[in-house]
Design an enzyme around this catalytic site. Structure first.
Site, short mmCIF file in Angstrom:
data_model
loop_
_atom_site.label_atom_id
_atom_site.label_comp_id
_atom_site.label_asym_id
_atom_site.label_seq_id
_atom_site.Cartn_x
_atom_site.Cartn_y
_atom_site.Cartn_z
N TYR A 134 1.11 -1.50 -0.37
CA TYR A 134 0.45 0.13 0.32
C TYR A 134 0.57 0.94 0.08
O TYR A 134 1.57 1.52 1.22
CB TYR A 134 -0.99 0.10 1.01
CG TYR A 134 -2.25 0.79 1.20
CD1 TYR A 134 -3.14 1.06 0.89
CD2 TYR A 134 -1.46 2.40 2.05
CE1 TYR A 134 -3.62 2.01 0.52
CE2 TYR A 134 -2.39 3.35 1.64
CZ TYR A 134 -3.93 3.10 0.83
OH TYR A 134 -4.52 4.27 1.20
N GLN A 198 -11.12 0.76 1.60
CA GLN A 198 -11.15 -0.66 0.81
C GLN A 198 -10.36 -1.36 -0.85
O GLN A 198 -10.31 -2.45 -0.70
CB GLN A 198 -12.19 0.05 -0.15
CG GLN A 198 -11.55 1.58 -1.23
CD GLN A 198 -11.48 2.88 -0.95
OE1 GLN A 198 -11.80 3.05 0.62
NE2 GLN A 198 -11.58 3.75 -0.79
N ASN A 226 -3.63 5.76 6.89
CA ASN A 226 -4.28 6.18 7.51
C ASN A 226 -4.78 5.77 8.72
O ASN A 226 -4.12 4.66 9.08
CB ASN A 226 -4.91 7.99 6.74
CG ASN A 226 -5.99 6.94 6.39
OD1 ASN A 226 -6.37 6.13 6.46
ND2 ASN A 226 -6.83 8.07 5.32
N THR A 249 4.00 8.90 12.16
CA THR A 249 5.52 9.83 11.81
C THR A 249 6.09 10.00 13.12
O THR A 249 5.32 10.57 13.84
CB THR A 249 6.36 10.35 10.51
OG1 THR A 249 7.34 9.76 10.66
CG2 THR A 249 5.34 11.43 10.15
N GLN A 271 9.50 16.17 9.65
CA GLN A 271 8.78 15.28 10.29
C GLN A 271 7.40 15.80 10.65
O GLN A 271 6.98 14.86 10.32
CB GLN A 271 9.14 13.97 11.82
CG GLN A 271 10.42 14.02 10.89
CD GLN A 271 10.64 13.10 9.73
OE1 GLN A 271 9.70 11.96 10.01
NE2 GLN A 271 11.14 13.11 8.77
N HIS A 274 4.81 15.84 7.56
CA HIS A 274 4.22 14.98 7.08
C HIS A 274 2.80 15.07 7.50
O HIS A 274 1.74 15.09 6.53
CB HIS A 274 4.60 13.64 7.56
CG HIS A 274 5.74 12.94 6.76
ND1 HIS A 274 5.78 12.59 5.57
CD2 HIS A 274 7.06 12.86 8.13
CE1 HIS A 274 6.75 11.63 5.46
NE2 HIS A 274 7.56 12.35 6.21
N GLU A 340 9.89 6.22 16.12
CA GLU A 340 9.85 5.16 14.61
C GLU A 340 11.92 6.17 14.25
O GLU A 340 12.52 5.84 13.51
CB GLU A 340 9.34 6.29 14.04
CG GLU A 340 9.09 5.71 12.71
CD GLU A 340 8.21 6.69 11.81
OE1 GLU A 340 8.03 6.41 10.32
OE2 GLU A 340 7.57 7.95 12.18
N HIS A 341 11.57 7.24 14.54
CA HIS A 341 13.29 8.03 13.90
C HIS A 341 13.81 8.62 15.00
O HIS A 341 13.40 9.66 15.84
CB HIS A 341 12.79 8.84 13.10
CG HIS A 341 12.24 8.54 12.02
ND1 HIS A 341 10.68 8.98 11.56
CD2 HIS A 341 12.41 7.51 10.63
CE1 HIS A 341 10.65 8.28 10.70
NE2 HIS A 341 11.55 7.56 10.03
N ASP A 374 14.49 8.39 4.95
CA ASP A 374 13.48 8.62 4.04
C ASP A 374 13.57 8.38 3.19
O ASP A 374 12.72 8.10 2.18
CB ASP A 374 12.92 9.93 4.62
CG ASP A 374 12.66 10.67 5.06
OD1 ASP A 374 12.10 9.23 6.44
OD2 ASP A 374 12.19 11.15 5.96
N GLU A 428 1.65 -33.61 30.97
CA GLU A 428 0.36 -32.79 30.17
C GLU A 428 -0.87 -33.75 30.29
O GLU A 428 -1.41 -32.54 29.16
CB GLU A 428 1.88 -32.03 29.05
CG GLU A 428 2.89 -31.46 28.91
CD GLU A 428 2.57 -30.70 27.59
OE1 GLU A 428 1.87 -30.63 26.36
OE2 GLU A 428 3.85 -29.98 28.11
N HIS A 433 -0.23 -38.53 22.86
CA HIS A 433 0.90 -38.07 22.38
C HIS A 433 2.30 -39.09 22.35
O HIS A 433 3.20 -39.31 21.70
CB HIS A 433 1.56 -36.98 22.63
CG HIS A 433 0.68 -35.73 22.35
ND1 HIS A 433 -0.33 -35.29 22.99
CD2 HIS A 433 1.18 -34.82 21.87
CE1 HIS A 433 -1.46 -34.48 21.70
NE2 HIS A 433 -0.11 -33.99 21.63
#
Length: 446
Positions: A134, A198, A226, A249, A271, A274, A340-341, A374, A428, A433
């Site tokens: 995506y 979708q 998003n 981000t 950043q 974004h 994240e960064h 990036d 067990e 088994h």
């Protein structure tokens, strides 16, 4: 900035907060995916039931355009690359080359372990068969996300890839031409003009295109989006695998008095550009640096293209300056934050960076800004957000590989360990088994 001219401050000097207290007090925004699940579930259900027609209906509603087909014609990919700005094409080529160099070194090899004579366990690494990638299409255009998703999948040996990105009314219902051009450069010939929740649902369930061609479902969906895309990934998880639930981000910068405030301000702004929900956090031992960064931010906002968006992000609860007594204290803070960064702009930055335990990616010193990562560092920019770097990694070749154990034991090797298997099975309360082993060496009891 819209609300004020400086980032809010959290002063931790002279205190020793616990990890739980740090997590509670540090700037953190994020999004509540649960709050939109009830909105996204009907979209997923409709696409599951009606396939491409439903996906195109939602595209018409949200993106204000309805392409003739979901799949972008091959000649449109070729045309997009032919018309791509030469400088952008060259830059994408560099990004692809460097990203391939790094990710090719991540390839895994099978390992064979002889546990006992006649008994081996082999770990085979097998790529996911088909992956949907995506690529967002909101505030900006992200050909770099095409690179960051496609390259590790190709390095892993994924046989079938489909890139999906929202249709653009400006471009006749096709995804942005730079997205198409990047896909063509990478040899991806299947691109869908579908975005949002979708798109995730159509990747998960597949369908039939308007021209009768099959839209095969995928085994895994990767890539950021998003809150609605994230919700759809959560809903479809189990039908397909996902890489992560990515949030807005983040950048954190650990800096001392040696840092250049102009550089720090520029990186915080980069950043914040974004999204209004993006988080920019400075952790510093120096009040002088904090004051200088505030001033530099104000100056740079005067010439920043997306100044209103940046100002909203920097003045939000997710952004701020955290004052600490020492670099050691700063390391505790950034590990608790798990950005994240993470940039390290301190004395002996390399040594400090090697002490960090929780971050999506670490950028060392004044010449390694996040924006390098990036695009052209060779690293991957699809990284864990919202503190998930404490337990998760960024996108890599490993994301697209499955480790499968192959167990091969001889008769003697099984017989040698059989009594232990039977003992553990009985412990067990799973006696069948043990029987599955015993019957190989003894007749069944009457």
């Amino acid at each position: 900035m819209t609300a004020r001219t400086e980032l809010r401050r959290v002063d931790l000097r002279g205190s020793s907060p616990s990890t739980a207290e740090l997590r509670a007090v540090l700037p953190r925004g994020g999004v509540d995916v649960n709050s939109v699940l009830h909105l996204v579930q009907p979209t997923v259900d409709d696409v599951r039931d009606r396939g491409a027609d439903a996906a195109l209906d939602f595209g018409e509603k949200f993106d204000k355009v309805r392409p003739d087909t979901v799949r972008v014609p091959q000649d449109e990919l070729v045309k997009a690359l032919d018309n791509l700005d030469p400088d952008v094409r060259e830059a994408l080529g560099v990004a692809i080359e460097r990203t391939r160099t790094v990710h090719n070194d991540q390839r895994r090899t099978d390992s064979v372990t002889e546990v006992v004579p006649g008994g081996t366990v082999t770990e085979k690494w097998i790529p996911v068969d088909r992956v949907g990638l995506y690529v967002p299409g909101g505030n900006a255009v992200y050909p770099s996300s095409v690179v960051m998703n496609v390259v590790p999948a190709q390095a892993a040996g994924v046989a079938s890839l489909v890139v999906t990105s929202p249709p653009q009314a400006e471009f006749g219902g096709l995804p942005h031409p730079t997205i198409l051009a990047a896909a063509q450069m990478l040899g991806v010939d299947e691109v869908w003009a579908v975005g949002g929740a979708q798109a995730v649902a159509l990747l998960a369930y597949g369908g039939t295109d308007t021209d009768g061609a099959p839209l095969d479902p995928v085994d895994m969906v990767t890539g950021p989006g998003n809150i609605y895309v994230t919700a759809a990934k959560r809903i479809c998880r189990g039908v397909v695998g996902i890489d992560s639930e990515a949030g807005p981000t983040e950048i954190a910068i650990l800096a001392d008095h040696t840092a250049d405030p102009v550089h720090v301000a520029a990186d915080l702004i980069s950043q914040a550009e974004h999204d209004v929900l993006a988080a920019s956090v400075l952790v510093t031992t120096s009040t002088d640096l904090a004051d200088a960064v505030d001033a530099a931010v104000v100056d740079q906002l005067q010439i920043t293209k997306h100044s209103e968006r940046v100002a909203t992000a920097l003045s939000g609860e997710q952004s701020g300056i955290v004052l600490v007594s020492s670099v050691d204290d700063g390391l505790r803070v950034v590990d608790a934050y798990a950005a994240e960064h993470l940039e390290i702009q301190t004395e002996d930055a390399s040594a400090v960076a090697h002490r960090v335990r929780s971050a999506g990616a670490i950028f060392v010193g004044p010449w390694a800004p996040v924006s390098l990562g990036d695009y052209c560092a060779g690293s991957n920019h699809v990284l864990p957000t919202a503190g998930c770097a404490r337990h998760s990694s960024g996108l890599s070749v490993q994301t697209f590989l499955r480790g499968i154990h192959v167990i091969d034991y001889s008769r003697d090797a099984l017989e040698d360990v059989s009594r232990h298997v039977i003992s553990l099975a009985n412990a067990e309360d799973l006696p069948a088994h043990g029987e599955a082993v015993r019957v190989r060496f003894e007749s069944l009891r009457p």
